[in-house]
Write a protein that holds these residues in place. Structure first.
Motif, PDB file in Angstrom:
ATOM      1  N   SER A 134      -8.525 -20.507  -1.691  1.00 21.48           N
ATOM      2  CA  SER A 134      -7.572 -19.913  -2.643  1.00 21.48           C
ATOM      3  C   SER A 134      -8.129 -18.654  -3.300  1.00 21.48           C
ATOM      4  CB  SER A 134      -7.162 -20.935  -3.698  1.00 21.48           C
ATOM      5  OG  SER A 134      -8.293 -21.362  -4.436  1.00 21.48           O
ATOM      6  N   GLN A 135      -9.443 -18.611  -3.536  1.00 24.45           N
ATOM      7  CA  GLN A 135     -10.038 -17.417  -4.135  1.00 24.45           C
ATOM      8  C   GLN A 135      -9.997 -16.225  -3.181  1.00 24.45           C
ATOM      9  OE1 GLN A 135     -13.933 -18.697  -5.380  1.00 24.45           O
ATOM     10  NE2 GLN A 135     -13.193 -19.224  -7.423  1.00 24.45           N
ATOM     11  N   THR A 136     -10.229 -16.472  -1.909  1.00 28.01           N
ATOM     12  CA  THR A 136     -10.186 -15.404  -0.923  1.00 28.01           C
ATOM     13  C   THR A 136      -8.761 -14.864  -0.793  1.00 28.01           C
ATOM     14  OG1 THR A 136     -12.018 -16.418   0.282  1.00 28.01           O
ATOM     15  CG2 THR A 136     -10.736 -14.774   1.461  1.00 28.01           C
ATOM     16  N   ILE A 137      -7.792 -15.763  -0.748  1.00 25.18           N
ATOM     17  CA  ILE A 137      -6.387 -15.350  -0.679  1.00 25.18           C
ATOM     18  C   ILE A 137      -6.021 -14.549  -1.930  1.00 25.18           C
ATOM     19  CG2 ILE A 137      -3.985 -16.152  -0.624  1.00 25.18           C
ATOM     20  CD1 ILE A 137      -5.350 -16.529   2.049  1.00 25.18           C
ATOM     21  N   ALA A 138      -6.478 -14.983  -3.099  1.00 21.42           N
ATOM     22  CA  ALA A 138      -6.199 -14.263  -4.347  1.00 21.42           C
ATOM     23  C   ALA A 138      -6.809 -12.859  -4.310  1.00 21.42           C
ATOM     24  CB  ALA A 138      -6.732 -15.045  -5.536  1.00 21.42           C
ATOM     25  N   ARG A 139      -8.020 -12.713  -3.758  1.00 27.44           N
ATOM     26  CA  ARG A 139      -8.639 -11.386  -3.613  1.00 27.44           C
ATOM     27  C   ARG A 139      -7.830 -10.526  -2.661  1.00 27.44           C
ATOM     28  NH1 ARG A 139     -13.856 -11.560  -1.214  1.00 27.44           N
ATOM     29  NH2 ARG A 139     -13.765  -9.303  -1.345  1.00 27.44           N
ATOM     30  N   MET A 140      -7.324 -11.126  -1.588  1.00 28.72           N
ATOM     31  CA  MET A 140      -6.482 -10.378  -0.645  1.00 28.72           C
ATOM     32  C   MET A 140      -5.228  -9.872  -1.341  1.00 28.72           C
ATOM     33  SD  MET A 140      -6.527 -12.636   2.816  1.00 28.72           S
ATOM     34  CE  MET A 140      -7.993 -12.858   3.806  1.00 28.72           C
ATOM     35  N   GLU A 141      -4.575 -10.753  -2.086  1.00 31.10           N
ATOM     36  CA  GLU A 141      -3.351 -10.376  -2.796  1.00 31.10           C
ATOM     37  C   GLU A 141      -3.619  -9.275  -3.808  1.00 31.10           C
ATOM     38  OE1 GLU A 141      -2.163 -14.188  -4.317  1.00 31.10           O
ATOM     39  OE2 GLU A 141      -1.115 -14.728  -2.453  1.00 31.10           O
ATOM     40  N   SER A 142      -4.709  -9.400  -4.530  1.00 33.92           N
ATOM     41  CA  SER A 142      -5.070  -8.405  -5.530  1.00 33.92           C
ATOM     42  C   SER A 142      -5.371  -7.054  -4.885  1.00 33.92           C
ATOM     43  CB  SER A 142      -6.288  -8.892  -6.318  1.00 33.92           C
ATOM     44  OG  SER A 142      -6.707  -7.936  -7.243  1.00 33.92           O
ATOM     45  N   SER A 143      -6.122  -7.064  -3.801  1.00 36.23           N
ATOM     46  CA  SER A 143      -6.461  -5.820  -3.093  1.00 36.23           C
ATOM     47  C   SER A 143      -5.209  -5.143  -2.545  1.00 36.23           C
ATOM     48  CB  SER A 143      -7.430  -6.101  -1.940  1.00 36.23           C
ATOM     49  OG  SER A 143      -8.638  -6.607  -2.418  1.00 36.23           O
ATOM     50  N   LEU A 144      -4.324  -5.934  -1.964  1.00 36.45           N
ATOM     51  CA  LEU A 144      -3.103  -5.376  -1.377  1.00 36.45           C
ATOM     52  C   LEU A 144      -2.170  -4.833  -2.462  1.00 36.45           C
ATOM     53  CD1 LEU A 144      -1.628  -4.771   1.228  1.00 36.45           C
ATOM     54  CD2 LEU A 144      -0.657  -7.071   1.143  1.00 36.45           C
ATOM     55  N   SER A 145      -2.044  -5.548  -3.547  1.00 37.92           N
ATOM     56  CA  SER A 145      -1.204  -5.088  -4.648  1.00 37.92           C
ATOM     57  C   SER A 145      -1.747  -3.791  -5.251  1.00 37.92           C
ATOM     58  CB  SER A 145      -1.125  -6.175  -5.722  1.00 37.92           C
ATOM     59  OG  SER A 145      -0.393  -5.726  -6.833  1.00 37.92           O
ATOM     60  N   ALA A 146      -3.048  -3.731  -5.455  1.00 35.86           N
ATOM     61  CA  ALA A 146      -3.671  -2.521  -5.995  1.00 35.86           C
ATOM     62  C   ALA A 146      -3.504  -1.347  -5.032  1.00 35.86           C
ATOM     63  CB  ALA A 146      -5.147  -2.774  -6.279  1.00 35.86           C
ATOM     64  N   ALA A 147      -3.617  -1.615  -3.740  1.00 35.82           N
ATOM     65  CA  ALA A 147      -3.450  -0.564  -2.739  1.00 35.82           C
ATOM     66  C   ALA A 147      -2.021  -0.020  -2.761  1.00 35.82           C
ATOM     67  CB  ALA A 147      -3.807  -1.087  -1.351  1.00 35.82           C
ATOM     68  N   GLU A 148      -1.049  -0.913  -2.886  1.00 33.94           N
ATOM     69  CA  GLU A 148       0.345  -0.452  -2.953  1.00 33.94           C
ATOM     70  C   GLU A 148       0.566   0.432  -4.179  1.00 33.94           C
ATOM     71  OE1 GLU A 148       3.802  -2.682  -1.240  1.00 33.94           O
ATOM     72  OE2 GLU A 148       2.548  -4.382  -1.897  1.00 33.94           O
ATOM     73  N   THR A 149       0.026   0.025  -5.299  1.00 37.71           N
ATOM     74  CA  THR A 149       0.150   0.824  -6.517  1.00 37.71           C
ATOM     75  C   THR A 149      -0.499   2.185  -6.328  1.00 37.71           C
ATOM     76  OG1 THR A 149       0.209  -1.146  -7.907  1.00 37.71           O
ATOM     77  CG2 THR A 149      -0.429   0.914  -8.979  1.00 37.71           C
ATOM     78  N   PHE A 150      -1.685   2.204  -5.734  1.00 38.14           N
ATOM     79  CA  PHE A 150      -2.394   3.455  -5.482  1.00 38.14           C
ATOM     80  C   PHE A 150      -1.570   4.381  -4.591  1.00 38.14           C
ATOM     81  CE2 PHE A 150      -5.286   6.154  -3.098  1.00 38.14           C
ATOM     82  CZ  PHE A 150      -6.118   6.663  -4.086  1.00 38.14           C
ATOM     83  N   VAL A 151      -1.060   3.857  -3.494  1.00 41.98           N
ATOM     84  CA  VAL A 151      -0.294   4.671  -2.544  1.00 41.98           C
ATOM     85  C   VAL A 151       0.981   5.191  -3.204  1.00 41.98           C
ATOM     86  CG1 VAL A 151       1.030   4.613  -0.384  1.00 41.98           C
ATOM     87  CG2 VAL A 151      -1.254   3.603  -0.472  1.00 41.98           C
ATOM     88  N   GLN A 152       1.704   4.328  -3.895  1.00 39.64           N
ATOM     89  CA  GLN A 152       2.953   4.759  -4.533  1.00 39.64           C
ATOM     90  C   GLN A 152       2.697   5.795  -5.626  1.00 39.64           C
ATOM     91  OE1 GLN A 152       5.480   1.433  -5.649  1.00 39.64           O
ATOM     92  NE2 GLN A 152       5.010   0.390  -3.729  1.00 39.64           N
ATOM     93  N   ASN A 153       1.619   5.625  -6.389  1.00 41.41           N
ATOM     94  CA  ASN A 153       1.290   6.619  -7.422  1.00 41.41           C
ATOM     95  C   ASN A 153       0.835   7.935  -6.800  1.00 41.41           C
ATOM     96  OD1 ASN A 153       1.920   5.154  -9.725  1.00 41.41           O
ATOM     97  ND2 ASN A 153      -0.101   4.233  -9.861  1.00 41.41           N
ATOM     98  N   SER A 154       0.248   7.867  -5.610  1.00 40.18           N
ATOM     99  CA  SER A 154      -0.218   9.078  -4.932  1.00 40.18           C
ATOM    100  C   SER A 154       0.914   9.871  -4.310  1.00 40.18           C
ATOM    101  CB  SER A 154      -1.213   8.708  -3.821  1.00 40.18           C
ATOM    102  OG  SER A 154      -2.357   8.116  -4.359  1.00 40.18           O
ATOM    103  N   ILE A 155       2.001   9.205  -3.978  1.00 37.01           N
ATOM    104  CA  ILE A 155       3.089   9.849  -3.239  1.00 37.01           C
ATOM    105  C   ILE A 155       4.290  10.132  -4.130  1.00 37.01           C
ATOM    106  CG2 ILE A 155       4.741   9.549  -1.348  1.00 37.01           C
ATOM    107  CD1 ILE A 155       2.467   7.916   0.046  1.00 37.01           C
ATOM    108  N   GLY A 156       4.784   9.132  -4.815  1.00 35.72           N
ATOM    109  CA  GLY A 156       5.972   9.284  -5.654  1.00 35.72           C
ATOM    110  C   GLY A 156       6.695   7.963  -5.779  1.00 35.72           C
ATOM    111  N   LYS A 157       7.575   7.903  -6.729  1.00 32.69           N
ATOM    112  CA  LYS A 157       8.290   6.659  -7.004  1.00 32.69           C
ATOM    113  C   LYS A 157       9.709   6.734  -6.458  1.00 32.69           C
ATOM    114  CE  LYS A 157       5.539   5.824 -11.134  1.00 32.69           C
ATOM    115  NZ  LYS A 157       4.470   6.653 -10.695  1.00 32.69           N
ATOM    116  N   ASN A 158       9.933   5.983  -5.395  1.00 31.49           N
ATOM    117  CA  ASN A 158      11.264   5.888  -4.807  1.00 31.49           C
ATOM    118  C   ASN A 158      11.246   4.694  -3.847  1.00 31.49           C
ATOM    119  OD1 ASN A 158      13.563   6.070  -3.170  1.00 31.49           O
ATOM    120  ND2 ASN A 158      13.676   8.278  -3.414  1.00 31.49           N
ATOM    121  N   ASP A 159      11.722   3.549  -4.306  1.00 24.91           N
ATOM    122  CA  ASP A 159      11.667   2.319  -3.509  1.00 24.91           C
ATOM    123  C   ASP A 159      12.324   2.469  -2.142  1.00 24.91           C
ATOM    124  OD1 ASP A 159      10.350   1.198  -5.626  1.00 24.91           O
ATOM    125  OD2 ASP A 159      11.951  -0.200  -6.176  1.00 24.91           O
TER     126      ASP A 159
END
Length: 119
Positions: free
Chosen positions: A26-51
């Protein structure tokens, strides 16, 4: 920010895990989820906001590639990770596409390809 990606079998394989790997706790899965969520935020903030842009079929693959690249780097090297070269290149490409997407959506480009500046 909106999250579009989930920790699925494809993402697990990107990180070097098989879907049913016994070392996935469960800890490894939680790290995966956290990394992926942070990456999405990074990419969206780098490009622009438009779902709609990120859900567009023409952009999904690039978006996923950039997010997976960043998330896997952060997951595997949490204390020293920076954005990968792949992610930087893809984000740069997506910025250009995003600008064109926004211009077309807002109708700010004339038929000759010039931006309308008439006020």
């Amino acid at each position: 920010m909106t999250s579009f990606l989930k920790v699925d079998d494809e993402f697990k394989r990107t990180l070097g895990y098989l879907p049913d790997d016994e070392s996935l706790d469960s800890q490894t899965i939680a790290r995966m989820e956290s990394s992926l969520s942070a990456a999405e935020t990074f990419v969206q903030n780098s490009i622009g906001k438009n779902d709609k842009y990120y859900q567009d079929e023409d952009n999904k693959m690039l978006y996923k590639m950039a997010c997976y690249s960043i998330a896997s780097n952060w997951f595997n090297h949490p204390s020293t990770a920076a954005s990968s070269t792949v992610a930087k290149a893809v984000i740069g490409q997506m910025r250009g596409i995003f600008d064109s997407y926004e211009e077309l959506k807002n109708g700010t480009t004339s038929e000759s390809g010039q931006t309308n500046t008439d006020d």
